[in-house]
Design an enzyme around this catalytic site. Structure first.
Site, PDB file in Angstrom:
ATOM      1  N   GLY A  34      91.341   3.050 -56.342  1.00 32.15           N
ATOM      2  CA  GLY A  34      92.253   3.494 -57.312  1.00 32.15           C
ATOM      3  C   GLY A  34      92.434   3.043 -58.479  1.00 32.15           C
ATOM      4  N   HIS A  40      84.607   5.684 -60.330  1.00 33.65           N
ATOM      5  CA  HIS A  40      84.482   5.948 -58.806  1.00 33.65           C
ATOM      6  C   HIS A  40      84.001   7.677 -58.794  1.00 33.65           C
ATOM      7  CE1 HIS A  40      87.743   2.592 -59.770  1.00 33.65           C
ATOM      8  NE2 HIS A  40      87.656   2.586 -59.099  1.00 33.65           N
ATOM      9  N   LYS A 152      77.469  -1.443 -59.019  1.00 32.96           N
ATOM     10  CA  LYS A 152      78.298  -2.322 -60.911  1.00 32.96           C
ATOM     11  C   LYS A 152      78.756  -3.771 -60.353  1.00 32.96           C
ATOM     12  CE  LYS A 152      82.123  -2.622 -63.576  1.00 32.96           C
ATOM     13  NZ  LYS A 152      82.789  -3.781 -61.972  1.00 32.96           N
ATOM     14  N   SER A 188      85.557   0.296 -65.135  1.00 32.55           N
ATOM     15  CA  SER A 188      86.109  -0.325 -64.334  1.00 32.55           C
ATOM     16  C   SER A 188      87.479  -0.520 -64.245  1.00 32.55           C
ATOM     17  CB  SER A 188      85.527  -1.523 -65.090  1.00 32.55           C
ATOM     18  OG  SER A 188      86.598  -3.175 -63.980  1.00 32.55           O
TER      19      SER A 188
HETATM   20  P1  AMP Z   1      86.898  -0.315 -56.770  1.00 34.48           P
HETATM   21  O1  AMP Z   1      88.116   0.466 -57.146  1.00 34.48           O
HETATM   22  O2  AMP Z   1      86.947  -1.147 -58.198  1.00 34.48           O
HETATM   23  O3  AMP Z   1      87.311  -1.430 -56.169  1.00 34.48           O
HETATM   24  O4  AMP Z   1      85.625   0.426 -56.856  1.00 34.48           O
HETATM   25  C1  AMP Z   1      85.617   1.509 -56.043  1.00 34.48           C
HETATM   26  C2  AMP Z   1      84.055   1.477 -55.590  1.00 34.48           C
HETATM   27  O5  AMP Z   1      83.829   1.993 -57.129  1.00 34.48           O
HETATM   28  C3  AMP Z   1      82.607   0.585 -55.574  1.00 34.48           C
HETATM   29  O6  AMP Z   1      81.862   0.926 -54.512  1.00 34.48           O
HETATM   30  C4  AMP Z   1      83.027  -0.140 -57.451  1.00 34.48           C
HETATM   31  O7  AMP Z   1      80.937  -0.630 -56.960  1.00 34.48           O
HETATM   32  C5  AMP Z   1      82.029   1.709 -57.597  1.00 34.48           C
HETATM   33  N1  AMP Z   1      82.401   1.399 -58.544  1.00 34.48           N
HETATM   34  C6  AMP Z   1      83.107   0.445 -59.950  1.00 34.48           C
HETATM   35  N2  AMP Z   1      82.859   0.734 -61.639  1.00 34.48           N
HETATM   36  C7  AMP Z   1      81.860   1.679 -61.419  1.00 34.48           C
HETATM   37  C8  AMP Z   1      80.732   1.744 -62.100  1.00 34.48           C
HETATM   38  N3  AMP Z   1      81.531   1.728 -63.294  1.00 34.48           N
HETATM   39  N4  AMP Z   1      80.098   2.515 -61.712  1.00 34.48           N
HETATM   40  C9  AMP Z   1      79.622   2.548 -60.830  1.00 34.48           C
HETATM   41  N5  AMP Z   1      80.107   2.475 -59.644  1.00 34.48           N
HETATM   42  C10 AMP Z   1      81.678   2.054 -59.923  1.00 34.48           C
END
Ligand code: AMP
Length: 289
Positions: A34, A40, A152, A188
């Site tokens: 989230g 995302h 990332k 992020s």
């Molecule tokens: P998270 O919500 O941080 O656990 O991320 C969920 C998914 O989104 C994971 O597969 C991350 O690698 C991807 N993600 C997060 N930030 C980025 C970004 N800047 N570029 C590409 N994918 C991302």
């Protein structure tokens, strides 16, 4: 496209997927925690363009946070997230409460070896077991044809590819390129923690990676020389701590002794209390990723 369904139970999301899984229709899953941003949404777009049905999970997974990490203060903005999912054409949002995923007394966890020995593994004991376990559960709950992860979190992507291969699951794991803000900072959810001053200094993470890539383009092949220059750039920005600056093989994530093949430049550093990670793939023969 019908209205987006929101499901909070395993049985509910399974039902939604079952009713949509017609002959030949493909299911894509993008697991997230989230606080959705453009990174995302790039996973959702990739799923949308390749799959008939798109499922997004939003779950802040407690088992991947260490005892001194940010689980309790991790941003939770469900209403915004659901609006973004709806606008992005998501079919089913799976938003389970913690008790639905971990009803207590969990005795099983998934451990992926080797790939977790370096980079974030030593800094975050138990983190990748938590990630592998929750992703295993989400993949078994939704049973997608494809699941989408960002580069990332490159080590996480590799761990999940390895898990799916080792356990023979018929799921394609799709890696998606890093989405960056206009100045280069990787998008992020944790960027929201940064003060304006920290946000400015945090740009050095990307600048250090870009400088490393320039050195490789210019012909440098010595990891030590390259990481030394990267460290100087990063230290100039006054991080609270540099967890690592590494040049590894993108396949096994082991440090390379020479940049004689495609490599991953990877950085983890803290600004204030916020831990940021970022990376770049560089192929020395082309200077590109
Ligand atoms: P998270 O919500 O941080 O656990 O991320 C969920 C998914 O989104 C994971 O597969 C991350 O690698 C991807 N993600 C997060 N930030 C980025 C970004 N800047 N570029 C590409 N994918 C991302």
């Amino acid at each position: 496209m019908g209205a987006m369904e929101i499901e909070r139970t395993i049985a509910g999301v399974r039902r939604q997927v079952a009713t949509r899984r017609g002959a030949g229709r493909t299911i894509g899953l993008a697991p997230t925690m989230g606080a959705l941003h453009d990174g995302h949404l790039s996973l959702v777009a990739a799923a949308r363009s390749a799959c008939d049905v798109v499922v997004v999970s939003i779950f802040v997974n407690p088992t991947q946070f260490g005892p001194n990490e940010d689980y309790t203060k991790y941003p939770r903005v469900e209403e915004d997230d659901l609006r973004k999912c709806r606008e992005a054409g998501v079919d089913v949002a799976f938003v389970p409460p913690v008790e639905e995923i971990y009803p207590g007394g969990e005795a099983t966890s998934v451990h992926v070896g080797k790939l977790t020995e370096h980079l974030c593994g030593p800094e975050r004991p138990g983190h990748f077991d938590g990630v592998a376990t929750v992703v295993a559960k989400l993949l078994n709950i939704v049973q997608p044809d494809r699941a989408y992860f960002g580069e990332k979190d490159f080590q996480q992507l590799r761990v999940i590819q390895q898990m799916v291969r080792d356990l023979d699951w018929p799921i394609e794991i799709v890696g998606c390129p890093i989405v960056r803000e206009a100045d280069g900072l990787a998008a992020s959810s944790r960027n929201a923690y940064l003060s304006a001053d920290e946000r400015g200094r945090a740009l050095a993470v990307h600048q250090a990676l870009a400088a490393g890539r320039e050195m490789i383009r210019a012909g440098d092949r010595e990891p030590l020389a390259i990481t030394r220059e990267m460290r100087t750039i990063l230290e100039d920005a006054g991080p609270t701590r540099i967890d690592y600056i590494s040049i590894v093989d993108p396949g096994d994530l082991q440090p390379v002794e020479r940049v004689d093949r495609r490599v991953l430049l990877a950085v983890a550093a803290r600004f204030g209390r916020t831990r940021l990670i970022d990376n770049l793939l560089v192929d020395p023969s082309t200077g590109r990723d």
